[in-house]
Design a protein around this motif. Sequence first.
Motif, PDB file in Angstrom:
ATOM      1  N   THR A 165       8.330   1.731   3.169  1.00 51.62           N
ATOM      2  CA  THR A 165       7.209   2.679   3.086  1.00 51.62           C
ATOM      3  C   THR A 165       6.042   1.998   2.370  1.00 51.62           C
ATOM      4  O   THR A 165       6.253   1.165   1.499  1.00 51.62           O
ATOM      5  N   VAL A 166       4.846   2.367   2.772  1.00 51.05           N
ATOM      6  CA  VAL A 166       3.655   1.848   2.097  1.00 51.05           C
ATOM      7  C   VAL A 166       3.240   2.825   1.003  1.00 51.05           C
ATOM      8  O   VAL A 166       2.741   2.421  -0.039  1.00 51.05           O
ATOM      9  N   LYS A 167       3.479   4.094   1.243  1.00 48.22           N
ATOM     10  CA  LYS A 167       3.201   5.115   0.241  1.00 48.22           C
ATOM     11  C   LYS A 167       4.373   6.067   0.228  1.00 48.22           C
ATOM     12  O   LYS A 167       4.598   6.725   1.240  1.00 48.22           O
ATOM     13  N   ASN A 171      -4.655  -3.094  11.268  1.00 52.04           N
ATOM     14  CA  ASN A 171      -5.753  -3.610  10.453  1.00 52.04           C
ATOM     15  C   ASN A 171      -5.267  -3.920   9.044  1.00 52.04           C
ATOM     16  O   ASN A 171      -4.539  -3.134   8.435  1.00 52.04           O
ATOM     17  N   VAL A 172      -5.687  -5.072   8.522  1.00 50.07           N
ATOM     18  CA  VAL A 172      -5.253  -5.472   7.184  1.00 50.07           C
ATOM     19  C   VAL A 172      -5.925  -4.656   6.083  1.00 50.07           C
ATOM     20  O   VAL A 172      -5.501  -4.705   4.933  1.00 50.07           O
ATOM     21  N   GLY A 211      -1.119  -4.656   2.934  1.00 50.95           N
ATOM     22  CA  GLY A 211      -1.770  -5.749   2.205  1.00 50.95           C
ATOM     23  C   GLY A 211      -2.701  -5.246   1.120  1.00 50.95           C
ATOM     24  O   GLY A 211      -2.734  -5.783   0.011  1.00 50.95           O
ATOM     25  N   GLY A 212      -3.453  -4.201   1.429  1.00 49.25           N
ATOM     26  CA  GLY A 212      -4.349  -3.620   0.431  1.00 49.25           C
ATOM     27  C   GLY A 212      -3.591  -3.010  -0.734  1.00 49.25           C
ATOM     28  O   GLY A 212      -3.986  -3.171  -1.898  1.00 49.25           O
ATOM     29  N   ALA A 259      -2.282  -5.848  -2.832  1.00 48.26           N
ATOM     30  CA  ALA A 259      -3.398  -6.465  -3.565  1.00 48.26           C
ATOM     31  C   ALA A 259      -3.806  -5.616  -4.766  1.00 48.26           C
ATOM     32  O   ALA A 259      -4.036  -6.140  -5.859  1.00 48.26           O
ATOM     33  N   GLU A 260      -3.905  -4.310  -4.566  1.00 44.40           N
ATOM     34  CA  GLU A 260      -4.277  -3.426  -5.666  1.00 44.40           C
ATOM     35  C   GLU A 260      -3.238  -3.492  -6.786  1.00 44.40           C
ATOM     36  O   GLU A 260      -3.596  -3.578  -7.958  1.00 44.40           O
ATOM     37  N   LEU A 261      -1.967  -3.465  -6.416  1.00 50.59           N
ATOM     38  CA  LEU A 261      -0.912  -3.455  -7.418  1.00 50.59           C
ATOM     39  C   LEU A 261      -0.888  -4.739  -8.244  1.00 50.59           C
ATOM     40  O   LEU A 261      -0.847  -4.689  -9.473  1.00 50.59           O
ATOM     41  N   ILE A 262      -0.937  -5.890  -7.573  1.00 51.40           N
ATOM     42  CA  ILE A 262      -0.865  -7.140  -8.337  1.00 51.40           C
ATOM     43  C   ILE A 262      -2.128  -7.346  -9.168  1.00 51.40           C
ATOM     44  O   ILE A 262      -2.070  -7.921 -10.251  1.00 51.40           O
ATOM     45  N   SER A 263      -3.252  -6.837  -8.681  1.00 52.18           N
ATOM     46  CA  SER A 263      -4.491  -6.927  -9.450  1.00 52.18           C
ATOM     47  C   SER A 263      -4.417  -6.049 -10.701  1.00 52.18           C
ATOM     48  O   SER A 263      -4.794  -6.477 -11.789  1.00 52.18           O
TER      49      SER A 263
END
Length: 132
Positions: A42-44, A68-69, A74-75, A78-82
């Motif tokens: 799951t993504v969410k 779409n990326v 991927g987004g 990216a948000e989580l690791i940031s």
Amino acid sequence: MEHGTGSDLTLIATGSMVHPALEAAAALAADGYSVGVLDMHTVKPLDETAVLKAARGSRLLMTVEEHNVLGGLGGAVAELISEHGVPVRLHRHGIRDQYSLIGPPTHLYRHYRLDAAGVETEARDLLHAGTR
């Protein structure tokens, strides 16, 4: 190939991209790379614990999604690791922000490098770029 985290690269795939990611990881492992595959079912909600473990244990991360990326797996990664300040290189593999072609899925997967061979090529490019 490992399920979970690979020290060189972890592929984080969702849905129909899990199988090509597993095939690509097996090919890369045969060449001596430590490559893991994380099946992000799951993504969410995002499995934040698994993603952070992979981000902290891998030199490189690559998400693989069949759309779409922007605004997808991927987004979210990216948000989580940031947000957690994890210094890992991330490559989002999928369809760039453009109108996509229409055709049979097998042709589209090949065109957008979302088949096993395409995922492997993207991963090899990332691994080579990550060693420079």
